[in-house]
Scaffold this motif. Sequence first.
Motif, PDB file in Angstrom:
ATOM      1  N   UNK A 125       0.833  -1.208   0.000  1.00 48.47           N
ATOM      2  CA  UNK A 125       0.000   0.000   0.000  1.00 48.47           C
ATOM      3  C   UNK A 125       0.862   1.250   0.000  1.00 48.47           C
ATOM      4  N   UNK A 126       0.391   2.262  -0.731  1.00 52.17           N
ATOM      5  CA  UNK A 126       1.016   3.587  -0.720  1.00 52.17           C
ATOM      6  C   UNK A 126      -0.046   4.589  -0.261  1.00 52.17           C
ATOM      7  N   UNK A 127       0.339   5.512   0.619  1.00 46.42           N
ATOM      8  CA  UNK A 127      -0.505   6.664   0.926  1.00 46.42           C
ATOM      9  C   UNK A 127       0.340   7.922   0.790  1.00 46.42           C
TER      10      UNK A 127
ATOM     11  N   UNK B  50       3.826  15.261  -2.772  1.00 46.79           N
ATOM     12  CA  UNK B  50       3.364  14.873  -1.435  1.00 46.79           C
ATOM     13  C   UNK B  50       4.417  14.076  -0.672  1.00 46.79           C
ATOM     14  N   UNK B  51       4.188  13.922   0.623  1.00 45.61           N
ATOM     15  CA  UNK B  51       5.011  13.035   1.443  1.00 45.61           C
ATOM     16  C   UNK B  51       4.413  11.639   1.336  1.00 45.61           C
ATOM     17  N   UNK B  52       5.251  10.666   1.011  1.00 41.92           N
ATOM     18  CA  UNK B  52       4.752   9.326   0.697  1.00 41.92           C
ATOM     19  C   UNK B  52       4.947   8.373   1.872  1.00 41.92           C
ATOM     20  N   UNK B  53       3.954   7.536   2.104  1.00 40.29           N
ATOM     21  CA  UNK B  53       4.073   6.474   3.109  1.00 40.29           C
ATOM     22  C   UNK B  53       3.891   5.132   2.432  1.00 40.29           C
ATOM     23  N   UNK B  54       4.672   4.136   2.828  1.00 39.96           N
ATOM     24  CA  UNK B  54       4.545   2.791   2.257  1.00 39.96           C
ATOM     25  C   UNK B  54       4.318   1.788   3.378  1.00 39.96           C
TER      26      UNK B  54
ATOM     27  N   UNK C  36     -11.458   9.148   1.452  1.00 33.21           N
ATOM     28  CA  UNK C  36     -10.840   7.892   1.002  1.00 33.21           C
ATOM     29  C   UNK C  36      -9.894   8.242  -0.138  1.00 33.21           C
ATOM     30  N   UNK C  37      -8.829   7.498  -0.248  1.00 36.88           N
ATOM     31  CA  UNK C  37      -7.873   7.768  -1.319  1.00 36.88           C
ATOM     32  C   UNK C  37      -6.474   7.802  -0.746  1.00 36.88           C
ATOM     33  N   UNK C  38      -5.641   8.639  -1.307  1.00 29.84           N
ATOM     34  CA  UNK C  38      -4.245   8.701  -0.865  1.00 29.84           C
ATOM     35  C   UNK C  38      -4.123   9.154   0.582  1.00 29.84           C
ATOM     36  N   UNK C  39      -4.988  10.085   0.987  1.00 26.30           N
ATOM     37  CA  UNK C  39      -5.012  10.567   2.372  1.00 26.30           C
ATOM     38  C   UNK C  39      -5.216   9.373   3.301  1.00 26.30           C
ATOM     39  N   UNK C  40      -4.478   9.359   4.408  1.00 24.13           N
ATOM     40  CA  UNK C  40      -4.529   8.200   5.308  1.00 24.13           C
ATOM     41  C   UNK C  40      -5.826   8.122   6.125  1.00 24.13           C
TER      42      UNK C  40
ATOM     43  N   UNK D 174       2.383   6.769  10.362  1.00 24.71           N
ATOM     44  CA  UNK D 174       1.503   5.673   9.907  1.00 24.71           C
ATOM     45  C   UNK D 174       0.205   6.236   9.341  1.00 24.71           C
ATOM     46  N   UNK D 175      -0.154   7.454   9.753  1.00 28.23           N
ATOM     47  CA  UNK D 175      -1.478   8.017   9.464  1.00 28.23           C
ATOM     48  C   UNK D 175      -2.199   8.125  10.795  1.00 28.23           C
ATOM     49  N   UNK D 176      -3.540   8.096  10.819  1.00 31.91           N
ATOM     50  CA  UNK D 176      -4.226   8.107  12.109  1.00 31.91           C
ATOM     51  C   UNK D 176      -3.864   6.830  12.867  1.00 31.91           C
ATOM     52  N   UNK D 177      -3.942   6.893  14.212  1.00 29.29           N
ATOM     53  CA  UNK D 177      -3.590   5.710  14.991  1.00 29.29           C
ATOM     54  C   UNK D 177      -2.372   5.946  15.868  1.00 29.29           C
ATOM     55  N   UNK D 178      -1.795   7.137  15.767  1.00 25.77           N
ATOM     56  CA  UNK D 178      -0.636   7.442  16.607  1.00 25.77           C
ATOM     57  C   UNK D 178      -1.115   7.732  18.040  1.00 25.77           C
TER      58      UNK D 178
END
Length: 436
Positions: free
Chosen positions: A87-89, A98-102, A136-140, A242-246
């Motif tokens: 997954x990429x966000x 953008x800043x990318x997360x994998x 929904x989409x690239x945004x986490x 990670x996105x939300x969840x911190x």
Amino acid sequence: MPIWNPEYETMPRDQLEKLQAKRLKEVVARLAATSPLYKKRFADAKVTADDINSLDDLSRLPFTEKSDFRDHYPYGMFIVPMDQVVRIHASSGTTGKPTVGGYTRADMDLWAEVMARTVSSAGVTNQDIVHNAYGYGLFTGGLGFHLGADRVGATVIPMSGGLTRRQVMLMEDFGATVLTSTPSYSLVIAEEAADMGIDFKKRMKVRVGIFGAEPWTEKMRHEIQEKLGVEAFDIYGLTEIIGPGVAVECPQHNGMHINEDHFLAEIIDPITGERLGYDQEGELVFTTLTKEAMPVVRYRTRDRTILHADKCACGRTTVRMEKIMGRTDDMLIVRGVNIFPQLIEKTLLSIEDIEPHYQIVIDRPKDQLDTLEVWVEASPRLFQPIDTRRLDELQTRVSTELMQTLGISASVKLMGPKSIARSEGKARRVVDKRDL
Ligand code: AMP
Ligand code: ZN
């Protein structure tokens, strides 16, 4: 209120810190072996995994910055081959790259776990119907909440943002009990419902809202709770980690518990980089302890807050971060005066007949001093019919209060209902037209 993972969320602090230190050593060893960036950084700082034996050794490690993500765009921060990345966000709201997360499969599982803890903290269970209005989409936000609500067995309505009228209709028809969205969008939903002649509090079953991804004040919390009839929980996260969840609030609403077994938090002095202690305000820095695809060491978030480690009545032992107080880099300097946008929000929302929809516009006309304008909506009732006397009084009041809090004058424009552009995601509060 049940705790999703009592083993980790209520672990005695000495044991938790031991676990963190062990995981820290492991992640440093892994990065040194696999990441060209960190290999060089650790060598420059003359530190190896052998030197990391307790949390006190953290200050020997170098920082990671947002610019590192930019310089290694798009995949340079990943330390696993792409066949393991599922997954990429990417970060929201930024212009340019953008800043990318994998994420590997295990990272996705970790994300579901920390998001299950998050929604559980707000009391969400398999009895709930979750109306998820994060994009929904690239945004986490959207997919992150989706994972957590799914993991606890709730019924997930994957709405995403936008089409607000339809959101209101479906919230009612589907009997949503939980709303997840940005705080600003929750107010847009409430306003749309009012326009449709719907008494939100009466007609909706929503009892809990989990709001984050952008700064919001206690005043805004009251406004939301009042308009939507929900208990509002603040949630914090970022793409780089990670996105939300911190971190998320518990029912005590006395700060957001950080999932410390996975995300090691510290506070530093934003100028000197020195580590600060608990109860001291500074910049929040995170090290991911268990991520596979994209671990980061001492990532400087630029978010300002305070960490507290005293006992919480909810039973969790993890540290709590206060509401984000601003960024170490968002301070505006207008006519030489330091201005924090959140102070403007706080002032505005303390005034009766002022709505929580505003924009701060800063400009520098040629050869003139900076101008600071605050555009804000006044209560619809002052416009039907238009009550010029009350509007004039209100304008003077807002100008005076802003002058008192900011120390410089702002030109206040009171606007009619709906004149400030609404956002489906993060509201754009500051428009800085200056060429700085
Ligand atoms: P993004 O990676 O695009 O989701 O943006 C992450 C940034 O959003 C954080 O570094 C914070 O500045 C901001 N943010 C996220 N959650 C919150 C929150 N609950 N309160 C204030 N700011 C937040
Ligand atoms: Zn608590």
